[in-house]
Write an enzyme that holds these catalytic residues in place. Structure first.
Site, PDB file in Angstrom:
ATOM      1  N   CYS A   1       3.144   1.564   3.006  1.00 62.56           N
ATOM      2  CA  CYS A   1       4.272   0.639   2.946  1.00 62.56           C
ATOM      3  C   CYS A   1       5.363   1.199   2.035  1.00 62.56           C
ATOM      4  CB  CYS A   1       3.825  -0.723   2.428  1.00 62.56           C
ATOM      5  SG  CYS A   1       2.565  -1.508   3.448  1.00 62.56           S
TER       6      CYS A   1
ATOM      7  N   CYS B   1       0.837  -1.205   0.000  1.00 62.49           N
ATOM      8  CA  CYS B   1       0.000   0.000   0.000  1.00 62.49           C
ATOM      9  C   CYS B   1       0.875   1.259   0.000  1.00 62.49           C
ATOM     10  CB  CYS B   1      -0.914  -0.002   1.229  1.00 62.49           C
ATOM     11  SG  CYS B   1      -0.011   0.116   2.789  1.00 62.49           S
TER      12      CYS B   1
END
Length: 79
Positions: free
Chosen positions: A13, A10
């Site tokens: 991240c 994501c």
């Protein structure tokens, strides 16, 4: 030193990975960064909220995006 970013890939991240790369570049240290995106592998670390940040197989943070400065402090605490 081995750093792992735990999460599904994501935006948070990716930002954590970028901050980790920035921190090790600024410190001039030799470290590898690995992304762990398999949710079963992430769960093995006991991380229930991503992103997770791991140094040498020890979970240092999860559920938030650490800044490069915060990451540097965690790396320095390893020494």
């Amino acid at each position: 030193m081995e750093i792992k970013i735990l999460g599904s890939g994501c935006a948070n991240c990716k930002k954590l990975e970028a901050n980790a790369r920035e921190a090790i570049a600024e410190m001039g240290i030799d470290a590898s960064i690995t992304k762990v995106e398999d949710i079963k592998e992430v769960m093995k670390y006991g991380v229930m909220r991503t992103p997770g940040f791991v140094i040498d197989e020890k979970v240092k943070s999860y559920g938030k995006v650490l800044s490069a400065a915060e990451i540097k402090k965690l790396i320095q605490a390893q020494d």
